[in-house]
Design a protein around this motif. Structure first.
Motif, PDB file in Angstrom:
ATOM      1  N   ARG A  14      35.287  58.577-107.456  1.00  0.00           N
ATOM      2  CA  ARG A  14      36.090  57.427-107.892  1.00  0.00           C
ATOM      3  C   ARG A  14      35.283  56.524-108.807  1.00  0.00           C
ATOM      4  N   LYS A  73      45.284  61.049-116.551  1.00  0.00           N
ATOM      5  CA  LYS A  73      45.211  61.542-117.920  1.00  0.00           C
ATOM      6  C   LYS A  73      46.503  62.202-118.384  1.00  0.00           C
ATOM      7  N   ASN A 103      42.313  56.257-105.702  1.00  0.00           N
ATOM      8  CA  ASN A 103      41.337  55.222-106.060  1.00  0.00           C
ATOM      9  C   ASN A 103      40.880  54.381-104.882  1.00  0.00           C
ATOM     10  N   ILE A 157      41.111  58.314-113.293  1.00  0.00           N
ATOM     11  CA  ILE A 157      42.011  57.831-114.338  1.00  0.00           C
ATOM     12  C   ILE A 157      43.094  58.878-114.546  1.00  0.00           C
ATOM     13  N   LEU A 197      44.004  64.044-113.055  1.00  0.00           N
ATOM     14  CA  LEU A 197      43.124  62.884-113.014  1.00  0.00           C
ATOM     15  C   LEU A 197      41.769  63.246-113.592  1.00  0.00           C
ATOM     16  N   GLU A 198      41.187  62.323-114.314  1.00  0.00           N
ATOM     17  CA  GLU A 198      39.790  62.468-114.719  1.00  0.00           C
ATOM     18  C   GLU A 198      38.967  61.635-113.749  1.00  0.00           C
TER      19      GLU A 198
END
Length: 90
Positions: free
Chosen positions: A48, A53, A35, A51, A12-13
């Motif tokens: 938060r 990735k 999220n 995204i 996750l980014e």
């Protein structure tokens, strides 16, 4: 007939441009949990939204965990290399 399972290693980014690496058996639910901020102690809670990735599917949890460790070790090596490059002592 052997049952096939789905396990995912995911990256996750975060909103602060940092990255989080994890393992799950349900990618959609896990992304929503990150999220929604379901765990106040989680790394992603204050970073938060996140995204997705990258992800990779595995049949065996052991393989997924091994790959997750490899990814995390690779990230740590790059961090250490960068810190040495800029002259920071470890």
């Amino acid at each position: 007939m052997p049952r096939i399972y789905n396990y995912f290693v995911y990256i996750l980014e975060c909103a602060d441009k940092s990255y989080y690496v994890g393992v799950t058996n349900d990618l959609e639910i896990r992304l929503a949990q990150h999220n929604n901020g379901e765990n106040v102690l989680a790394y992603t809670f204050t970073r938060r939204p996140v995204i997705l990735k990258y992800y990779l599917r595995f049949d065996q949890i052991e393989d997924a965990i091994d790959f997750e460790k490899q990814v995390k070790d690779g990230i740590e090596r790059k961090k250490k290399h960068y810190l040495k490059k800029i002259g920071m002592k470890l």
